[in-house]
Enzyme design. Structure first.
Site, PDB file in Angstrom:
ATOM      1  N   GLY A 188     139.265  81.710  38.772  1.00 17.41           N
ATOM      2  CA  GLY A 188     140.482  81.566  39.563  1.00 17.41           C
ATOM      3  C   GLY A 188     141.652  81.524  38.610  1.00 17.41           C
ATOM      4  O   GLY A 188     141.798  80.574  37.849  1.00 17.41           O
ATOM      5  N   MET A 189     142.467  82.573  38.636  1.00 15.04           N
ATOM      6  CA  MET A 189     143.555  82.669  37.647  1.00 15.04           C
ATOM      7  C   MET A 189     144.893  82.468  38.316  1.00 15.04           C
ATOM      8  O   MET A 189     145.256  83.198  39.239  1.00 15.04           O
ATOM      9  CB  MET A 189     143.487  84.009  36.928  1.00 15.04           C
ATOM     10  CG  MET A 189     142.157  84.124  36.174  1.00 15.04           C
ATOM     11  SD  MET A 189     142.104  85.404  34.946  1.00 15.04           S
ATOM     12  CE  MET A 189     143.288  84.877  33.751  1.00 15.04           C
TER      13      MET A 189
ATOM     14  N   GLY B 238     148.650  80.641  34.713  1.00 11.74           N
ATOM     15  CA  GLY B 238     148.987  79.562  33.773  1.00 11.74           C
ATOM     16  C   GLY B 238     148.100  79.619  32.540  1.00 11.74           C
ATOM     17  O   GLY B 238     147.133  80.401  32.481  1.00 11.74           O
TER      18      GLY B 238
ATOM     19  N   CYS C  65     152.870  73.110  44.856  1.00 12.21           N
ATOM     20  CA  CYS C  65     153.238  74.496  44.577  1.00 12.21           C
ATOM     21  C   CYS C  65     154.215  75.080  45.598  1.00 12.21           C
ATOM     22  O   CYS C  65     155.151  75.777  45.233  1.00 12.21           O
ATOM     23  CB  CYS C  65     151.996  75.357  44.471  1.00 12.21           C
ATOM     24  SG  CYS C  65     150.985  75.337  45.954  1.00 12.21           S
TER      25      CYS C  65
ATOM     26  N   CYS D 158     143.604  71.259  49.282  1.00 18.55           N
ATOM     27  CA  CYS D 158     143.530  72.640  48.798  1.00 18.55           C
ATOM     28  C   CYS D 158     142.215  72.855  48.032  1.00 18.55           C
ATOM     29  O   CYS D 158     141.539  73.865  48.227  1.00 18.55           O
ATOM     30  CB  CYS D 158     144.735  72.956  47.914  1.00 18.55           C
ATOM     31  SG  CYS D 158     144.669  74.610  47.212  1.00 18.55           S
TER      32      CYS D 158
HETATM   33  N1  LIG Z   1     146.958  80.941  42.660  1.00 22.25           N
HETATM   34  C1  LIG Z   1     145.772  80.708  42.101  1.00 22.25           C
HETATM   35  N2  LIG Z   1     144.813  81.666  42.102  1.00 22.25           N
HETATM   36  C2  LIG Z   1     143.596  81.453  41.558  1.00 22.25           C
HETATM   37  N3  LIG Z   1     143.250  80.311  40.976  1.00 22.25           N
HETATM   38  C3  LIG Z   1     144.150  79.309  40.932  1.00 22.25           C
HETATM   39  C4  LIG Z   1     145.452  79.449  41.501  1.00 22.25           C
HETATM   40  N4  LIG Z   1     146.137  78.298  41.304  1.00 22.25           N
HETATM   41  C5  LIG Z   1     145.294  77.476  40.649  1.00 22.25           C
HETATM   42  N5  LIG Z   1     144.100  78.071  40.425  1.00 22.25           N
HETATM   43  C6  LIG Z   1     142.944  77.517  39.699  1.00 22.25           C
HETATM   44  O1  LIG Z   1     142.919  76.103  39.822  1.00 22.25           O
HETATM   45  C7  LIG Z   1     143.060  75.497  38.530  1.00 22.25           C
HETATM   46  C8  LIG Z   1     143.862  74.227  38.604  1.00 22.25           C
HETATM   47  O2  LIG Z   1     145.065  74.480  39.239  1.00 22.25           O
HETATM   48  P1  LIG Z   1     146.396  73.667  38.926  1.00 22.25           P
HETATM   49  O3  LIG Z   1     147.390  74.065  39.943  1.00 22.25           O
HETATM   50  O4  LIG Z   1     146.038  72.270  38.710  1.00 22.25           O
HETATM   51  O5  LIG Z   1     146.811  74.421  37.613  1.00 22.25           O
HETATM   52  P2  LIG Z   1     147.087  74.021  36.143  1.00 22.25           P
HETATM   53  O6  LIG Z   1     146.322  72.826  35.702  1.00 22.25           O
HETATM   54  O7  LIG Z   1     148.550  74.086  35.958  1.00 22.25           O
HETATM   55  O8  LIG Z   1     146.351  75.292  35.478  1.00 22.25           O
HETATM   56  P3  LIG Z   1     146.980  76.644  35.029  1.00 22.25           P
HETATM   57  O9  LIG Z   1     147.566  76.346  33.656  1.00 22.25           O
HETATM   58  O10 LIG Z   1     145.827  77.576  34.975  1.00 22.25           O
HETATM   59  O11 LIG Z   1     148.008  77.017  36.055  1.00 22.25           O
HETATM   60  C9  LIG Z   1     143.697  76.570  37.667  1.00 22.25           C
HETATM   61  O12 LIG Z   1     143.399  76.388  36.297  1.00 22.25           O
HETATM   62  C10 LIG Z   1     143.078  77.835  38.223  1.00 22.25           C
HETATM   63  O13 LIG Z   1     141.788  78.058  37.698  1.00 22.25           O
END
Ligand SMILES: Nc1ncnc2c1ncn2[C@@H]1O[C@H](COP(=O)(O)OP(=O)(O)OP(=O)(O)O)[C@@H](O)[C@H]1O
Length: 370
Positions: A12-13, A16, A200, A103
């Site tokens: 899941g990307m 970030g 978000c 979520c």
């Molecule tokens: N829009 C998205 N599409 C796919 N996967 C997601 C998305 N948003 C978050 N994820 C997955 O959920 C994880 C945790 O999400 P979170 O929003 O906490 O991001 P984060 O810790 O800021 O990580 P990142 O640096 O990857 O954004 C992410 O690392 C990613 O693997």
């Protein structure tokens, strides 16, 4: 055991740095890695705060750097139905919801996981700071992320061992600075990208303005619990238990805090002093309970718990009955908030969690939501 190259992992990307490095590490371990970006919110709204378009551009750039295939999938409808509707309903009920927990439960590790599996994936990986492990009997458990400062198990408390069987958290054993370093060493375009903050779909915009777009505000009276009027509030949904800012009650003496809500009369209860007795409670009742390993949970047990994300664990005794958890605190707790998650731990093992429903003091439910 399948060889790594025959094991397909959907990552899941988000665009970030964390999920970029998760994909990089899996690719280096030889897995068949596919990057998928999920779009959960319409970013063409007038506010333009949701950065989905830019984020997907970053996903494309990282996937090209790693030479892995990528896709985008749209879950706006599911997100609206399962997360946003819950979010609004909780505010309507005078509570403070946790959309990240929902979520993870309904979207990332349900709809999105199912989607990944339907594409032939063996696992779904994310950049969460948490760890999946097996106990001595081979049963799946969830452990805190090794970086205390980043541990995200609080938000993952609704995941079951069945789900975790299909999940990888490639960053769980790493400190965040190390993740940034890996990204920089590899020259990932997201290496220096700022961490996302806040919910978000709200982004950096004003929370009050955002909520008022969806729920009509109903101004009412601010009252002390002895029935003295202290002024007016803008709508109960805008306030949370323990809040000090934005009350507009000045004057002499200690500052004022929100200590409760009365939905029927539309009163916001306020009291004076950070340590005001009305802010403290000695137990709570939680609903929507999930245990990661349900067969290992006894009827009554002691463990530690977190009542909010950025908080140290506190010792509690949990009694499980009729799908609810009755949680007695060893030391009284300040500003416990209905709607937020309570999450249970035994050492580094996250046992599961639930939603804080009722808060109790001296065997009486506090008038938090009445
Ligand atoms: N829009 C998205 N599409 C796919 N996967 C997601 C998305 N948003 C978050 N994820 C997955 O959920 C994880 C945790 O999400 P979170 O929003 O906490 O991001 P984060 O810790 O800021 O990580 P990142 O640096 O990857 O954004 C992410 O690392 C990613 O693997």
């Amino acid at each position: 055991m399948k060889e790594n190259k025959n094991t397909r992992v959907v990552v899941g990307m988000s665009g970030g740095v964390d999920s970029s490095v998760a994909a990089l590490l899996l690719k280096e371990q030889g897995y068949d890695v596919v990057g998928i970006f999920m779009k959960n919110w319409d970013d063409t709204d007038e506010f333009g705060v949701c950065t989905a378009t830019e984020d997907f551009d970053d996903v494309v750039r990282v996937c090209n750097q790693l030479d892995i295939p990528y896709y985008s999938v749209n879950f706006e409808k599911q997100y609206w139905d399962k997360v946003f509707t819950y979010f609004l309903d909780e505010y309507k009920a005078g509570r403070t919801p946790n959309p990240d927990v929902m979520c993870n439960k309904e979207i990332k590790f349900k709809a999105f996981l199912d989607h990944a599996l339907s594409l032939g994936a063996d696992y779904l990986a994310t950049g969460h700071y948490a760890q999946v492990a097996r106990d001595e009997n081979g049963s799946i458990q969830m452990l805190r992320g090794a970086d205390d400062n980043k541990d995200q198990t609080y938000f993952l408390n609704q995941l079951s061992s069945d789900v975790l069987e299909k999940v990888m958290f490639p960053l769980g054993h790493l400190p965040k600075p190390e993740v940034r370093k890996i990204a920089a060493d590899y020259g990932l375009v997201t290496a220096a990208k700022k961490d996302s903050t806040g919910i978000c779909f709200i982004g950096e915009r004003n929370f009050k303005t955002f909520l008022s777009e969806y729920l009509p505000a109903q101004p009412g009276k601010m009252m002390t619990l002895d029935g003295i009027e202290k002024g007016n509030h803008d709508g109960l949904m805008y306030y949370t238990i323990g809040q000090r800012q934005g009350l507009g009650i000045g004057g002499s003496g200690d500052p004022w805090f929100v200590v409760g809500k009365n939905l029927e009369d539309n009163y916001l209860y306020v009291a004076q002093g950070y340590h005001n007795d009305y802010l403290y409670s000695d137990s709570l009742v939680a609903t929507d309970i999930n245990w990661v390993q349900p067969d290992q949970i006894e009827e009554t047990f002691t463990c530690t718990a977190k009542f909010r994300y950025r908080q140290k664990d506190s010792e509690v005794t949990v009694t499980v009955k009729d799908d609810k958890a009755y949680v007695a605190f060893k030391e009284s707790q300040r500003a416990i908030t209905p709607g937020q998650a309570v999450v249970f731990y035994q050492g580094d093992i996250c046992l599961g969690g639930g939603t804080i429903d009722e808060i109790i003091k001296d065997n009486k439910a506090l008038q938090y939501v009445g």
